[in-house]
Design a protein around this motif. Sequence first.
Motif, PDB file in Angstrom:
ATOM      1  N   SER A  12      11.997   1.505   6.364  1.00 62.56           N
ATOM      2  CA  SER A  12      12.470   2.857   6.656  1.00 62.56           C
ATOM      3  C   SER A  12      11.607   3.540   7.712  1.00 62.56           C
ATOM      4  CB  SER A  12      12.479   3.686   5.375  1.00 62.56           C
ATOM      5  OG  SER A  12      11.206   3.637   4.772  1.00 62.56           O
ATOM      6  N   TYR A  13      10.336   3.136   7.791  1.00 63.06           N
ATOM      7  CA  TYR A  13       9.468   3.784   8.769  1.00 63.06           C
ATOM      8  C   TYR A  13       9.570   3.127  10.136  1.00 63.06           C
ATOM      9  CZ  TYR A  13       7.826   5.460   4.390  1.00 63.06           C
ATOM     10  OH  TYR A  13       7.774   5.993   3.145  1.00 63.06           O
ATOM     11  N   GLN A  29      12.343   2.631  11.572  1.00 64.89           N
ATOM     12  CA  GLN A  29      13.563   3.109  12.232  1.00 64.89           C
ATOM     13  C   GLN A  29      13.207   3.819  13.529  1.00 64.89           C
ATOM     14  OE1 GLN A  29      15.209   5.627   9.280  1.00 64.89           O
ATOM     15  NE2 GLN A  29      16.010   3.943   8.039  1.00 64.89           N
ATOM     16  N   GLN A  30      14.038   3.574  14.482  1.00 61.09           N
ATOM     17  CA  GLN A  30      13.802   4.237  15.761  1.00 61.09           C
ATOM     18  C   GLN A  30      14.068   5.729  15.620  1.00 61.09           C
ATOM     19  OE1 GLN A  30      12.484   2.269  17.986  1.00 61.09           O
ATOM     20  NE2 GLN A  30      12.040   4.119  19.132  1.00 61.09           N
ATOM     21  N   TYR A  59       0.800  -1.220   0.000  1.00 58.98           N
ATOM     22  CA  TYR A  59       0.000   0.000   0.000  1.00 58.98           C
ATOM     23  C   TYR A  59       0.830   1.265   0.000  1.00 58.98           C
ATOM     24  CZ  TYR A  59       0.630   0.504   5.076  1.00 58.98           C
ATOM     25  OH  TYR A  59       1.150   0.667   6.316  1.00 58.98           O
ATOM     26  N   TYR A  72       3.401   2.158   1.836  1.00 59.44           N
ATOM     27  CA  TYR A  72       4.285   2.312   2.979  1.00 59.44           C
ATOM     28  C   TYR A  72       4.506   0.985   3.679  1.00 59.44           C
ATOM     29  CZ  TYR A  72       3.332   7.185   2.198  1.00 59.44           C
ATOM     30  OH  TYR A  72       3.215   8.402   1.624  1.00 59.44           O
ATOM     31  N   LEU A  78      -0.563  -5.663   9.201  1.00 57.08           N
ATOM     32  CA  LEU A  78      -0.158  -4.373   8.652  1.00 57.08           C
ATOM     33  C   LEU A  78       1.327  -4.246   8.914  1.00 57.08           C
ATOM     34  CD1 LEU A  78      -1.166  -1.602   7.486  1.00 57.08           C
ATOM     35  CD2 LEU A  78      -1.266  -0.827   9.841  1.00 57.08           C
ATOM     36  N   THR A 138       4.720  -2.002   8.148  1.00 61.67           N
ATOM     37  CA  THR A 138       5.245  -0.782   7.554  1.00 61.67           C
ATOM     38  C   THR A 138       6.649  -1.063   7.038  1.00 61.67           C
ATOM     39  OG1 THR A 138       5.858  -0.119   9.771  1.00 61.67           O
ATOM     40  CG2 THR A 138       3.914   0.889   8.838  1.00 61.67           C
TER      41      THR A 138
END
Lengths: 173, 242
Positions: free
Chosen positions: A121-122, A124-125, A92, A94, A116, A118
């Motif tokens: 890259s999203y 990442q802390q 989707y 992301y 779901l 993600t």
Amino acid sequence: MKRPITILSATTVGFVGVLALHGPLTSSSSPLASGPTTTTAPPTPTTSATSPSTTAASVSSPPATSAPTTTTTSAPVSSTATRTAVGKHEYYGYGEMAVKVTVVGTRIVGLQIASLRTAESYSQQLAQQALPILKTEVLQAQGTRINSLTGATYTSEAYAYSIQSALDKLHFK
Amino acid sequence: MISRAEEVMGTVVSFLIDPGPLDEYQVETAIGHACRELHELDDRFSLWKPDSELSRWRDGLISTPSSLMDEVIELCAGAYDVTHGLFDAWALPGGFDPTGLVKGWAAERALDHLARAGVAGALVNAGGDICVLPGRSYEVGIRHPFEPDAMCGVVTVTGAVATSGVYERGAHLVHPFAGPLAGVAATVVGDSLVLCDILATALVVGGAEVLYVIEGLADYEGFFVDPGGSMYASQSMRFSND
């Protein structure tokens, strides 16, 4: 202020909106109809139903014929049986999502996000300076007195594709 | 209370109205005006309609924008400024894309019709972007970003609330500075729905740095949820269910 009905009706309307938005689920003109069915077309060499699949980059399966005439050999389904299926993971933008669909007979009675993910890259802390407030409790929408709902709704194509593939698994028409 | 739902702008816009002194006909007329406004704005600002003014503007077919288009461009310029460039309607591929604020802006214009008609109370919910007539408070549930049938909080709204998320229809959020998005969802409560909408979008993109922007705005509060499910809120953010 006491209006539990509001949320229920809003949710229903939103749901109907989703379906309406994406057209009838069995329509061959809808992009949904090329959903990822795993059934292969009957081996009739002359069939024109297996016309070249249009676009639908993420869909690797052959195009669904969506011809309403497929009286297959699958066992007859009780009209009141409750059945569930998890749709294909769909990208989707992301990450990936999959939708779980519950049907009773010919009615869709439940839609849930089965998973779901993600994208890397999203995940990442973040080096946050703000104090994180981790909320763990989840309020069920039912039974809480609210007037309306805000939130991003899953009406993306990925959602619709995943729903369709779940319905296909259920041979749902 | 009268409730109505209208399918428009790629979503469902719902109305919750206390008619007050108005009779049914007057309320229906006001709702009709509000809905017509929404459809007209959709026709003008839809990216999916090739002959909309926005589409033609992006294609360079219009040299003089309408006053409504001018207003939207102005709002986008203001959004760019207030978010230090994180809300950038010019950063998306394909050209100028104001869809991040048009829905909220349209909802406020719809609400204006109800206000002018003289209803006692009204709430307009445009796909999760909510504005209400002043003078009353409404409890608004915030959908949980990972669990569609659940909420992650309830807020009391006397003006507006907006939620943005990467899973939202049409929210093709792009970090203008090519960084990763900070959040998967964000909600902002405040006076103006357009500004809430702008800040919620910027919060998803920029995260904590936008919380600091919100801290500097009186009457605006917000939070975002990161991909791990942690929630980060501005200092005065209050949930009704806490």
